[in-house]
Write a protein that holds these residues in place. Structure first.
Motif, PDB file in Angstrom:
ATOM      1  N   LEU A 111       0.653  -0.630   0.331  1.00 27.34           N
ATOM      2  CA  LEU A 111       0.046  -0.219  -0.078  1.00 27.34           C
ATOM      3  C   LEU A 111       0.850   1.450   0.214  1.00 27.34           C
ATOM      4  CD1 LEU A 111      -2.846   1.840   0.206  1.00 27.34           C
ATOM      5  CD2 LEU A 111      -2.648   0.817   2.328  1.00 27.34           C
ATOM      6  N   VAL A 112       2.191   1.177   1.217  1.00 26.25           N
ATOM      7  CA  VAL A 112       3.024   2.461   0.549  1.00 26.25           C
ATOM      8  C   VAL A 112       3.538   2.784  -0.429  1.00 26.25           C
ATOM      9  CG1 VAL A 112       4.782   3.401   1.873  1.00 26.25           C
ATOM     10  CG2 VAL A 112       3.346   2.213   3.042  1.00 26.25           C
ATOM     11  N   ASP A 113       3.960   1.831  -0.416  1.00 28.09           N
ATOM     12  CA  ASP A 113       4.434   1.842  -2.553  1.00 28.09           C
ATOM     13  C   ASP A 113       4.171   2.371  -3.142  1.00 28.09           C
ATOM     14  OD1 ASP A 113       7.029   0.726  -1.441  1.00 28.09           O
ATOM     15  OD2 ASP A 113       6.590  -1.607  -1.727  1.00 28.09           O
ATOM     16  N   ILE A 114       2.645   1.551  -3.030  1.00 29.19           N
ATOM     17  CA  ILE A 114       1.546   2.074  -3.872  1.00 29.19           C
ATOM     18  C   ILE A 114       1.207   4.155  -4.499  1.00 29.19           C
ATOM     19  CG2 ILE A 114      -1.188   2.705  -5.076  1.00 29.19           C
ATOM     20  CD1 ILE A 114      -0.984  -0.698  -4.436  1.00 29.19           C
ATOM     21  N   VAL A 115       0.929   4.194  -2.688  1.00 30.26           N
ATOM     22  CA  VAL A 115       0.781   5.560  -2.053  1.00 30.26           C
ATOM     23  C   VAL A 115       2.095   6.452  -2.472  1.00 30.26           C
ATOM     24  CG1 VAL A 115       1.209   7.196   0.234  1.00 30.26           C
ATOM     25  CG2 VAL A 115      -0.822   5.310  -0.241  1.00 30.26           C
ATOM     26  N   VAL A 116       3.445   6.385  -2.280  1.00 32.35           N
ATOM     27  CA  VAL A 116       5.072   6.971  -2.695  1.00 32.35           C
ATOM     28  C   VAL A 116       4.447   6.145  -5.024  1.00 32.35           C
ATOM     29  CG1 VAL A 116       7.367   6.478  -3.433  1.00 32.35           C
ATOM     30  CG2 VAL A 116       6.119   6.432  -0.909  1.00 32.35           C
ATOM     31  N   ASN A 117       4.253   5.668  -5.382  1.00 32.25           N
ATOM     32  CA  ASN A 117       3.800   6.220  -6.086  1.00 32.25           C
ATOM     33  C   ASN A 117       3.376   7.008  -6.939  1.00 32.25           C
ATOM     34  OD1 ASN A 117       5.806   4.073  -6.866  1.00 32.25           O
ATOM     35  ND2 ASN A 117       4.415   2.938  -7.370  1.00 32.25           N
ATOM     36  N   ALA A 118       2.113   7.550  -6.492  1.00 25.64           N
ATOM     37  CA  ALA A 118       1.152   8.216  -6.703  1.00 25.64           C
ATOM     38  C   ALA A 118       1.644   9.897  -6.332  1.00 25.64           C
ATOM     39  CB  ALA A 118      -0.009   7.878  -6.010  1.00 25.64           C
ATOM     40  N   LEU A 119       2.389  10.093  -5.280  1.00 30.23           N
ATOM     41  CA  LEU A 119       2.626  11.296  -5.114  1.00 30.23           C
ATOM     42  C   LEU A 119       3.299  11.662  -6.362  1.00 30.23           C
ATOM     43  CD1 LEU A 119       3.272  10.584  -1.220  1.00 30.23           C
ATOM     44  CD2 LEU A 119       1.524  11.730  -2.562  1.00 30.23           C
ATOM     45  N   ASP A 120       4.749  11.178  -6.530  1.00 33.65           N
ATOM     46  CA  ASP A 120       5.478  10.333  -7.503  1.00 33.65           C
ATOM     47  C   ASP A 120       4.593  10.845  -8.865  1.00 33.65           C
ATOM     48  OD1 ASP A 120       7.295  10.246  -6.026  1.00 33.65           O
ATOM     49  OD2 ASP A 120       8.200   8.069  -6.907  1.00 33.65           O
ATOM     50  N   ALA A 121       4.068  10.115  -9.077  1.00 29.96           N
ATOM     51  CA  ALA A 121       2.434  10.508 -10.452  1.00 29.96           C
ATOM     52  C   ALA A 121       2.281  11.844 -10.121  1.00 29.96           C
ATOM     53  CB  ALA A 121       1.278   9.557 -10.498  1.00 29.96           C
ATOM     54  N   ASP A 122       2.118  13.016  -8.924  1.00 25.77           N
ATOM     55  CA  ASP A 122       1.071  14.065  -8.719  1.00 25.77           C
ATOM     56  C   ASP A 122       2.492  14.704  -9.162  1.00 25.77           C
ATOM     57  OD1 ASP A 122      -1.132  15.815  -8.149  1.00 25.77           O
ATOM     58  OD2 ASP A 122       0.274  16.341  -5.951  1.00 25.77           O
ATOM     59  N   ALA A 123       3.614  14.525  -8.422  1.00 26.84           N
ATOM     60  CA  ALA A 123       4.460  15.414  -8.404  1.00 26.84           C
ATOM     61  C   ALA A 123       5.274  15.901 -10.031  1.00 26.84           C
ATOM     62  CB  ALA A 123       5.826  15.473  -7.728  1.00 26.84           C
ATOM     63  N   ARG A 124       5.662  14.859 -10.706  1.00 30.57           N
ATOM     64  CA  ARG A 124       5.451  14.669 -12.159  1.00 30.57           C
ATOM     65  C   ARG A 124       4.811  15.251 -13.336  1.00 30.57           C
ATOM     66  NH1 ARG A 124       6.767   9.517 -11.532  1.00 30.57           N
ATOM     67  NH2 ARG A 124       4.697   8.647 -12.451  1.00 30.57           N
ATOM     68  N   SER A 125       3.180  15.324 -12.613  1.00 28.73           N
ATOM     69  CA  SER A 125       2.312  16.048 -13.305  1.00 28.73           C
ATOM     70  C   SER A 125       1.691  17.466 -12.957  1.00 28.73           C
ATOM     71  CB  SER A 125       0.890  15.707 -13.040  1.00 28.73           C
ATOM     72  OG  SER A 125      -0.052  16.038 -13.056  1.00 28.73           O
TER      73      SER A 125
END
Length: 208
Positions: A111-125
């Protein structure tokens, strides 16, 4: 710029507390909400991060909250927490723009890995958005003639051909070309094309 947070939206206090503790131990800043209604009432368009959203809640469901957020043009990545019977709904939500889903009982690290990936995706966006806005501002500095020359450059035409088609001298084309490169902050036609292509602003899409 708003603080980057993982927003936990779940009507189960025990789950909210457990997730908050889990995220904080992994260095993920978070904030908790007891319902979709509570989250929507305070949601701001400049919030950054992601949303961890329980698909089944009393009152407004996670799916209804998801739909309301999309209507508000919320672009934050949304991760659904689901029970086994809710997986088809979560898959459907992903097709409609959700980031991912995690089935309960979930593995903490997954779950934390998915959340971190989501945070990274938002930063890239956000970086892409900022870059695009900067390129639009640069394009706005070009004169009408410079925009014409730029479009011809991007079409791969040589200076002589551009001069003939625009009925201007080659020297004038060279001057406009240099000014286009200077204003756009590039050194070559290749860099210019890459810059506009990466932000979706190739000729025909460019904004004034």
């Amino acid at each position: 710029m708003s603080e980057t947070l993982a927003h936990i939206v779940d009507d189960d206090e025990a789950i909210r507390d457990a997730l908050a503790w889990l995220f904080e131990t992994r260095g993920v800043a978070c904030r908790s909400w007891s319902s979709g209604e509570a989250f929507l009432s305070e949601w701001q368009a400049d919030w950054r991060g992601c949303i961890v959203l329980d698909i089944r809640m009393g009152g407004m469901s996670g799916l209804a909250c998801f739909d309301a957020l999309r209507q508000k043009d919320c672009q934050l990545p949304i991760i659904f927490l689901t029970g086994h019977g809710d997986v088809p709904m979560a898959v459907s939500a992903i097709k409609n723009g959700a980031f991912d889903f995690v089935e309960k009982p979930f593995n903490d690290n997954d779950l934390v890995d998915i959340v971190v990936n989501a945070l990274d995706a938002d930063a890239r966006s956000q970086q892409i958005k900022a870059t695009r806005e900067n390129v639009i501002a640069q394009l706005a500095q070009l004169t009408a003639r410079e925009r014409e020359v730029m479009d011809q450059i991007l079409a791969g035409k040589f200076n002589k051909v551009i001069a003939d088609e625009l009925s201007i001298s080659m020297r004038t084309v060279e001057v406009h070309r240099a000014r286009v490169f200077e204003k756009m902050g590039v050194r070559s036609a290749v860099e210019l094309a890459q810059q506009l292509s990466s932000t979706g602003l190739m000729p025909g899409q460019a904004e004034d």
